[in-house]
Design an enzyme around this catalytic site. Structure first.
Site, short mmCIF file in Angstrom:
data_model
loop_
_atom_site.label_atom_id
_atom_site.label_comp_id
_atom_site.label_asym_id
_atom_site.label_seq_id
_atom_site.Cartn_x
_atom_site.Cartn_y
_atom_site.Cartn_z
N ASP A 183 14.68 8.88 41.64
CA ASP A 183 15.67 9.09 42.70
C ASP A 183 17.06 8.82 42.15
O ASP A 183 17.40 7.68 41.83
CB ASP A 183 15.36 8.16 43.88
CG ASP A 183 16.16 8.50 45.12
OD1 ASP A 183 17.04 9.39 45.04
OD2 ASP A 183 15.90 7.88 46.17
N HIS A 185 19.55 9.21 44.08
CA HIS A 185 20.07 8.51 45.27
C HIS A 185 21.51 8.88 45.58
O HIS A 185 22.25 8.10 46.21
CB HIS A 185 19.95 6.99 45.06
CG HIS A 185 19.64 6.22 46.30
ND1 HIS A 185 20.58 5.44 46.95
CD2 HIS A 185 18.50 6.10 47.01
CE1 HIS A 185 20.03 4.88 48.01
NE2 HIS A 185 18.76 5.26 48.08
N GLU A 209 15.04 13.33 42.60
CA GLU A 209 15.48 13.40 43.99
C GLU A 209 16.98 13.24 44.09
O GLU A 209 17.57 12.41 43.40
CB GLU A 209 14.77 12.30 44.78
CG GLU A 209 15.11 12.25 46.25
CD GLU A 209 14.26 11.23 46.98
OE1 GLU A 209 14.80 10.54 47.88
OE2 GLU A 209 13.05 11.11 46.67
N GLU A 235 16.68 14.40 52.49
CA GLU A 235 16.73 13.27 53.41
C GLU A 235 18.07 13.20 54.15
O GLU A 235 18.15 12.61 55.23
CB GLU A 235 16.48 11.95 52.68
CG GLU A 235 17.59 11.54 51.73
CD GLU A 235 17.21 10.35 50.86
OE1 GLU A 235 17.61 9.23 51.21
OE2 GLU A 235 16.51 10.57 49.86
N HIS A 285 10.42 12.63 53.53
CA HIS A 285 11.06 11.35 53.23
C HIS A 285 10.64 10.34 54.28
O HIS A 285 10.68 10.62 55.48
CB HIS A 285 12.58 11.56 53.27
CG HIS A 285 13.40 10.36 52.98
ND1 HIS A 285 14.05 9.64 53.96
CD2 HIS A 285 13.71 9.75 51.81
CE1 HIS A 285 14.73 8.65 53.41
NE2 HIS A 285 14.54 8.69 52.11
#
Length: 382
Positions: A183, A185, A209, A235, A285
């Site tokens: 991720d 993020h 991700e 997400e 998610h």
């Protein structure tokens, strides 16, 4: 049947549960929340009550459209999360009223069990190998971890080597006995994303991700052309109208809608179907609580292109409560070989321990994500 009351409960660690009651005594549960903005979503849920009180809870599509289109301003994290939790609770009521699981109302299952994955590490990815070993003891073999700490828009070779070195250590420790996603993020800006993706390729992660933030989605196809690693995001997208644009542009191999953020089951079933038309996988998610997870699983069981399901057992955010602490029927969520079997109880299949929820809600913390800063004092993406 008519809706008579909506009650919200903010509970540890950072969740909010919604209870919708009917005049026939059937109750539905949802999980409307934006992590760190629970009170704001709570206000939005209660602002939706004029669309709901006195209405037939079985008319889910009409109620959804009323909540979405009934206000001139629509969409976004707060309003769509409020709709999402309400939508989950309405499906829960409908399933209970008819005596069937929600996936049966959506046409029935396409699979018997769903592959799960777990978070390891923390906000700053530390002790990942120890975390993987612990989770492997309970049969989990697929993981996700943060890929970097703070990363500047243009950062050093040392920062890249540190991020890649951690991944190299994991592959060296476990070989191909495990799989993992990484991720970013939203911490990685476009100038560094291509550098990191190329350096990570030899370690063959399942996916990366949020290689860049959703507001930089124009980079997804460009980054996909530069790497063999599947790219995932979603997400921080909140409706099929946002997902429509990224599907048209291409670049993503996996969509990750959050069923507590993107309009609930009603909306996310449509998003999954759109993704399937583009040969794009879905991996919802879900770093949240049990009602959100149950909603995700019902989507997974009716979506042919659902490939992985996130769940929050042991996640570093869970301070003060764990995934199943508010659930009576814990055995229904037991993982076997890294899979959860189809939930068989009517509705969402979650028996909520209401007494425990009520008690926990009396002292719920106002969770906030940390505010990070770079060495020069400027704000960093968390």
């Amino acid at each position: 049947m008519k809706i008579i009351k909506l009650t919200t409960y903010r509970v540890p660690p950072r969740w909010m549960l919604l209870k919708i009651e009917t005049d026939e005594g059937i109750v539905g549960w949802g999980e409307p929340v934006i992590e760190g903005r629970a009170r704001t979503v709570e206000a939005a849920v209660h602002e939706m009550t004029p669309f709901l009180i006195g209405q037939d809870p079985g008319r889910i599509n009409d109620l959804w459209q009323a909540m979405y289109r009934g206000g001139f301003y629509r969409g976004g994290a707060i309003l769509m999360s409020a709709i999402a939790g309400i939508d989950q609770a309405l499906w829960d009521i409908k399933g209970k009223a008819l005596g069937v699981p929600v996936y049966d109302l959506l046409g029935g299952r396409v699979r018997d069990k769903m592959k799960m994955y777990s978070w390891v590490g923390g906000d700053r990815p530390l002790d990942v190998i120890a975390g993987i070993r612990k989770l492997r003891e309970v049969g989990i073999d697929t993981f996700k971890m943060n890929g970097t700490e703070e990363l500047r828009m243009l950062d050093s070779a040392r920062a890249v080597d540190q991020a890649v070195g951690r991944i190299a250590e994991i592959r060296e420790a476990f070989g191909n006995d495990i799989e993992f996603g990484i991720d970013f993020h939203g911490r990685v800006a476009a100038p560094m994303a291509k550098v990191l993706l190329r350096a990570l390729e030899p370690y063959r992660p399942l996916f990366v991700e949020e290689p860049v933030l959703a507001e930089q989605a124009e980079y997804y196809p460009r980054l996909a052309e530069s790497t063999s690693i599947p790219l995932a995001a979603g997400e921080r997208m909140y409706s099929r109208f946002e997902f429509k644009r990224v599907l048209e542009q291409g670049g993503l191999a996996i969509l990750q809608p959050d069923l507590s953020h993107a309009g609930g089951i009603t909306e996310c079933v449509k998003i999954a179907a759109m993704a399937e038309a583009y040969d794009v996988a879905v991996a919802p998610h879900c770093p949240l609580g049990p009602v959100a997870l149950a909603a995700c699983l019902h989507l997974d069981f009716v979506s042919h292109n659902a490939v992985l399901q996130e769940q929050s057992m042991g996640i570093h955010y869970n301070q003060g409560a764990e995934l199943l602490d508010y659930v009576i029927n814990k055995d229904d969520f037991r993982m076997d070989g890294g899979y959860i079997a189809a939930l068989t109880k009517p509705g969402l299949g979650v028996e909520v321990d209401e007494e425990r929820v009520l008690e926990a809600s009396k002292n719920a913390p106002d969770w906030r994500n940390p505010l990070w800063r770079h060495e020069d004092g400027s704000v960093a993406e968390w």
